[in-house]
Design a protein around this motif. Structure first.
Motif, PDB file in Angstrom:
ATOM      1  N   VAL A   1      27.920  47.798  12.452  1.00  0.00           N
ATOM      2  CA  VAL A   1      26.510  47.365  12.317  1.00  0.00           C
ATOM      3  C   VAL A   1      26.098  46.889  13.606  1.00  0.00           C
ATOM      4  O   VAL A   1      26.610  46.267  14.519  1.00  0.00           O
ATOM      5  N   VAL A   2      24.735  47.554  13.980  1.00  0.00           N
ATOM      6  CA  VAL A   2      24.145  47.372  15.135  1.00  0.00           C
ATOM      7  C   VAL A   2      24.332  45.972  15.596  1.00  0.00           C
ATOM      8  O   VAL A   2      24.363  44.861  15.081  1.00  0.00           O
ATOM      9  N   GLY A   3      24.897  45.689  17.016  1.00  0.00           N
ATOM     10  CA  GLY A   3      25.292  44.473  17.521  1.00  0.00           C
ATOM     11  C   GLY A   3      26.619  44.004  17.139  1.00  0.00           C
ATOM     12  O   GLY A   3      27.033  42.719  17.924  1.00  0.00           O
ATOM     13  N   GLU A   4      27.322  44.480  16.036  1.00  0.00           N
ATOM     14  CA  GLU A   4      28.506  43.842  15.751  1.00  0.00           C
ATOM     15  C   GLU A   4      29.869  44.666  16.157  1.00  0.00           C
ATOM     16  O   GLU A   4      29.446  46.039  16.326  1.00  0.00           O
ATOM     17  N   GLU A   5      30.823  44.221  16.023  1.00  0.00           N
ATOM     18  CA  GLU A   5      32.161  44.798  16.310  1.00  0.00           C
ATOM     19  C   GLU A   5      32.462  45.944  15.260  1.00  0.00           C
ATOM     20  O   GLU A   5      32.123  45.540  13.979  1.00  0.00           O
ATOM     21  N   ARG A   6      33.078  46.884  15.780  1.00  0.00           N
ATOM     22  CA  ARG A   6      33.416  47.869  14.564  1.00  0.00           C
ATOM     23  C   ARG A   6      34.602  47.265  13.731  1.00  0.00           C
ATOM     24  O   ARG A   6      35.633  46.699  14.170  1.00  0.00           O
ATOM     25  N   VAL A   7      34.691  47.723  12.390  1.00  0.00           N
ATOM     26  CA  VAL A   7      35.753  47.352  11.760  1.00  0.00           C
ATOM     27  C   VAL A   7      36.293  48.277  10.963  1.00  0.00           C
ATOM     28  O   VAL A   7      35.694  49.034  10.309  1.00  0.00           O
ATOM     29  N   GLN A   8      37.589  48.469  11.061  1.00  0.00           N
ATOM     30  CA  GLN A   8      38.522  49.590  10.561  1.00  0.00           C
ATOM     31  C   GLN A   8      38.788  49.339   9.169  1.00  0.00           C
ATOM     32  O   GLN A   8      39.216  48.265   8.604  1.00  0.00           O
ATOM     33  N   VAL A   9      38.665  50.495   8.342  1.00  0.00           N
ATOM     34  CA  VAL A   9      38.913  50.489   6.960  1.00  0.00           C
ATOM     35  C   VAL A   9      39.802  51.725   6.481  1.00  0.00           C
ATOM     36  O   VAL A   9      39.372  52.829   7.006  1.00  0.00           O
ATOM     37  N   SER A  10      40.394  51.722   5.347  1.00  0.00           N
ATOM     38  CA  SER A  10      41.058  52.816   5.126  1.00  0.00           C
ATOM     39  C   SER A  10      40.235  53.829   4.361  1.00  0.00           C
ATOM     40  O   SER A  10      39.155  53.197   3.771  1.00  0.00           O
ATOM     41  N   GLU A  11      40.388  54.951   4.052  1.00  0.00           N
ATOM     42  CA  GLU A  11      39.458  55.852   3.084  1.00  0.00           C
ATOM     43  C   GLU A  11      39.399  55.216   1.758  1.00  0.00           C
ATOM     44  O   GLU A  11      38.496  55.382   1.295  1.00  0.00           O
ATOM     45  N   GLY A  12      40.531  54.847   1.451  1.00  0.00           N
ATOM     46  CA  GLY A  12      40.456  54.126  -0.174  1.00  0.00           C
ATOM     47  C   GLY A  12      39.797  53.002  -0.212  1.00  0.00           C
ATOM     48  O   GLY A  12      39.160  52.556  -1.351  1.00  0.00           O
ATOM     49  N   ASP A  13      39.390  52.106   0.859  1.00  0.00           N
ATOM     50  CA  ASP A  13      38.665  51.006   0.685  1.00  0.00           C
ATOM     51  C   ASP A  13      37.229  51.304   1.364  1.00  0.00           C
ATOM     52  O   ASP A  13      36.220  50.464   1.287  1.00  0.00           O
ATOM     53  N   LEU A  14      36.767  52.529   1.588  1.00  0.00           N
ATOM     54  CA  LEU A  14      35.522  52.906   2.383  1.00  0.00           C
ATOM     55  C   LEU A  14      34.410  52.506   1.365  1.00  0.00           C
ATOM     56  O   LEU A  14      33.376  52.153   1.835  1.00  0.00           O
ATOM     57  N   GLY A  15      34.646  52.851  -0.013  1.00  0.00           N
ATOM     58  CA  GLY A  15      33.525  52.607  -0.992  1.00  0.00           C
ATOM     59  C   GLY A  15      33.373  50.990  -1.252  1.00  0.00           C
ATOM     60  O   GLY A  15      32.450  50.697  -2.329  1.00  0.00           O
ATOM     61  N   ARG A  16      34.187  50.206  -0.698  1.00  0.00           N
ATOM     62  CA  ARG A  16      34.139  48.848  -1.256  1.00  0.00           C
ATOM     63  C   ARG A  16      34.397  47.960   0.089  1.00  0.00           C
ATOM     64  O   ARG A  16      35.395  47.139  -0.083  1.00  0.00           O
ATOM     65  N   VAL A  17      33.521  48.236   0.878  1.00  0.00           N
ATOM     66  CA  VAL A  17      33.700  47.257   2.192  1.00  0.00           C
ATOM     67  C   VAL A  17      33.300  45.836   1.944  1.00  0.00           C
ATOM     68  O   VAL A  17      31.941  45.839   1.499  1.00  0.00           O
ATOM     69  N   ARG A  18      34.037  44.759   2.327  1.00  0.00           N
ATOM     70  CA  ARG A  18      33.473  43.411   2.340  1.00  0.00           C
ATOM     71  C   ARG A  18      33.703  42.880   3.529  1.00  0.00           C
ATOM     72  O   ARG A  18      34.749  42.589   3.984  1.00  0.00           O
ATOM     73  N   LEU A  19      32.436  42.737   4.221  1.00  0.00           N
ATOM     74  CA  LEU A  19      32.746  41.948   5.690  1.00  0.00           C
ATOM     75  C   LEU A  19      32.150  40.414   5.785  1.00  0.00           C
ATOM     76  O   LEU A  19      31.147  40.516   4.930  1.00  0.00           O
ATOM     77  N   ARG A  20      32.906  39.793   6.316  1.00  0.00           N
ATOM     78  CA  ARG A  20      32.121  38.341   6.379  1.00  0.00           C
ATOM     79  C   ARG A  20      32.108  37.748   7.871  1.00  0.00           C
ATOM     80  O   ARG A  20      33.242  37.932   8.701  1.00  0.00           O
ATOM     81  N   LEU A  21      31.016  37.320   8.214  1.00  0.00           N
ATOM     82  CA  LEU A  21      30.884  36.783   9.494  1.00  0.00           C
ATOM     83  C   LEU A  21      30.560  35.219   9.503  1.00  0.00           C
ATOM     84  O   LEU A  21      29.621  34.895   8.681  1.00  0.00           O
ATOM     85  N   GLY A  22      31.196  34.624  10.313  1.00  0.00           N
ATOM     86  CA  GLY A  22      30.905  33.117  10.046  1.00  0.00           C
ATOM     87  C   GLY A  22      30.109  32.426  11.259  1.00  0.00           C
ATOM     88  O   GLY A  22      29.432  32.979  12.074  1.00  0.00           O
TER      89      GLY A  22
END
Length: 144
Positions: A123-144
Motif C-alpha cells: 500500500v503506497v508508503g507502507e512496507e511490502r508484506v509477503q503472502v502465499s498464493e493460498g492467502d492472497l484472497g484473505r489478506v489481513r494487515l494490522r498497523l499499530g
C-alpha cells in the motif's frame, strides 16, 4: 496433365501457408488462470483520524492511508502483477461506544496471474508484506 498436378499441389500449399486457406482452429487459446487479491488493512489509535459520517483516514506515520490509495500486488520476482485502490475507511468503536478503536480499509485487486506461489502486497508508503498464493484472497494487515 502430369504437369498440372504438381502446379495445383504447389498452389494449394502456398495458399495454406501464406493466407491460411486451410482448416481454421476454432477454439481461442485459453486465458491464463487468474486469482483475486483481497483483504483489509487496519490501523489502530492513535494513527488515524475520523469524523462521524465521513469515514476515517490514516495520520502521522500512516497519513497516506485513505480511500483511493493505491494497492499494488507483486509476484515472487518483484514484478507488478496487479493494482487496486483502498475503499473508504470504516471505524470500529470501543465497547463503550464513545471512542473509536481502529480504522479498517478494504481492498480488491482482480486478475492477478495465478501460480506464482508467493506475492507481496504494497500500500503506497507502507512496507511490502509477503503472502502465499493460498492467502492472497484473505489478506489481513494490522498497523499499530
Amino acid at each position: 496433365m502430369t504437369r498440372a498436378l504438381p502446379a495445383t499441389i504447389a498452389a494449394a500449399l502456398l495458399c495454406t501457408v501464406l493466407t491460411g486457406c486451410g482448416p481454421k482452429d476454432t477454439e481461442p487459446a485459453a486465458a491464463p488462470p487468474t486469482i483475486k487479491a483481497a483483504g483489509t488493512i487496519t490501523v489502530d489509535l492513535p494513527h488515524f483520524a475520523w469524523n462521524p459520517g465521513e469515514g476515517c483516514w490514516g495520520r502521522e506515520d500512516h497519513e497516506q492511508l485513505r480511500a483511493g490509495a493505491t494497492v499494488t500486488v507483486h509476484d515472487n520476482t518483484g514484478t507488478t502483477v496487479g493494482m487496486g485502490k483502498l475503499a473508504e475507511g470504516t471505524v470500529t468503536m470501543q465497547p463503550d461506544g464513545e471512542k473509536a478503536q481502529n480504522c479498517t480499509f478494504a481492498f480488491e485487486v482482480g486478475d492477478v496471474p495465478a501460480g506464482r506461489k508467493f506475492y507481496s502486497i504494497e500500500v503506497v508508503g507502507e512496507e511490502r508484506v509477503q503472502v502465499s498464493e493460498g492467502d492472497l484472497g484473505r489478506v489481513r494487515l494490522r498497523l499499530g
